[in-house]
Motif scaffolding. Structure first.
Motif, PDB file in Angstrom:
ATOM      1  N   LEU A   9       0.795  -1.228   0.000  1.00 44.09           N
ATOM      2  CA  LEU A   9       0.000   0.000   0.000  1.00 44.09           C
ATOM      3  C   LEU A   9       0.829   1.280   0.000  1.00 44.09           C
ATOM      4  N   TRP A  10       1.926   1.325   0.741  1.00 43.24           N
ATOM      5  CA  TRP A  10       2.672   2.577   0.865  1.00 43.24           C
ATOM      6  C   TRP A  10       3.309   3.018  -0.452  1.00 43.24           C
ATOM      7  N   SER A  12       2.475   2.220  -3.481  1.00 38.42           N
ATOM      8  CA  SER A  12       1.415   2.519  -4.448  1.00 38.42           C
ATOM      9  C   SER A  12       0.736   3.847  -4.118  1.00 38.42           C
ATOM     10  N   PHE A  13       0.647   4.200  -2.830  1.00 33.72           N
ATOM     11  CA  PHE A  13       0.099   5.494  -2.422  1.00 33.72           C
ATOM     12  C   PHE A  13       0.985   6.626  -2.930  1.00 33.72           C
ATOM     13  N   ALA A  16       0.655   6.939  -6.664  1.00 31.47           N
ATOM     14  CA  ALA A  16      -0.644   7.527  -6.996  1.00 31.47           C
ATOM     15  C   ALA A  16      -0.629   9.039  -6.765  1.00 31.47           C
ATOM     16  N   ASP A  20      -1.182  11.551  -9.781  1.00 31.00           N
ATOM     17  CA  ASP A  20      -2.325  12.456  -9.718  1.00 31.00           C
ATOM     18  C   ASP A  20      -1.871  13.906  -9.885  1.00 31.00           C
ATOM     19  N   PHE A  51      -7.154  10.058  -8.147  1.00 32.50           N
ATOM     20  CA  PHE A  51      -6.196   9.556  -7.167  1.00 32.50           C
ATOM     21  C   PHE A  51      -6.474   8.096  -6.846  1.00 32.50           C
ATOM     22  N   PHE A  52      -7.743   7.761  -6.591  1.00 32.81           N
ATOM     23  CA  PHE A  52      -8.061   6.380  -6.236  1.00 32.81           C
ATOM     24  C   PHE A  52      -7.866   5.420  -7.403  1.00 32.81           C
ATOM     25  N   TRP A  55      -4.181   4.920  -7.470  1.00 33.45           N
ATOM     26  CA  TRP A  55      -3.790   4.099  -6.320  1.00 33.45           C
ATOM     27  C   TRP A  55      -4.131   2.635  -6.579  1.00 33.45           C
ATOM     28  N   GLY A  58      -1.566   1.225  -8.816  1.00 38.28           N
ATOM     29  CA  GLY A  58      -0.334   0.998  -8.070  1.00 38.28           C
ATOM     30  C   GLY A  58      -0.425  -0.222  -7.174  1.00 38.28           C
ATOM     31  N   ILE A  59      -1.569  -0.414  -6.520  1.00 39.70           N
ATOM     32  CA  ILE A  59      -1.782  -1.593  -5.675  1.00 39.70           C
ATOM     33  C   ILE A  59      -1.685  -2.861  -6.508  1.00 39.70           C
TER      34      ILE A  59
END
Length: 99
Positions: A9-10, A12-13, A16, A20, A51-52, A55, A58-59
């Motif tokens: 998660l980190w 990919s955040f 993102a 974005d 953004f989502f 993300w 990326g996830i």
């Protein structure tokens, strides 16, 4: 498990967030049209959705990286302890303790 989740998660955040920022710098979300009409009416909604979406991409990328990094031992490992494996299992322990 928590460490693997954070590992996915980190990064990919962060990707993102950068994607974005770059995307919204280059494109005005109100000018993105679908059949002659604006796809999204409010800029902040477009930024949030974008953004989502970034993300999520990326996830997906990070999860695939973790999946393909597994070794053959991790993939082929039996989840059952040796004594609880079925009798027909070739990896079940015999009396000598060998597989």
């Amino acid at each position: 498990m928590m460490q693997r989740l954070i590992t996915i998660l980190w990064p990919s955040f962060l990707v993102a967030a950068v994607a974005d920022i770059i995307f919204t710098t280059l494109f005005d979300p109100l000018e993105i049209l679908y059949r002659g009409e604006a796809l999204i009416e409010h800029r902040i909604a477009a930024y949030t959705i974008g953004f989502f979406v970034f993300w999520l991409l990326g996830i997906t990328s990070s999860m695939l990286t973790c999946y393909f990094q597994r070794s053959a031992d991790e993939i082929n490992r039996c989840p059952l302890p040796p004594r609880k494996r079925p009798d027909s299992c070739p990896k079940r322990e015999d009396e000598s303790g060998c597989y």
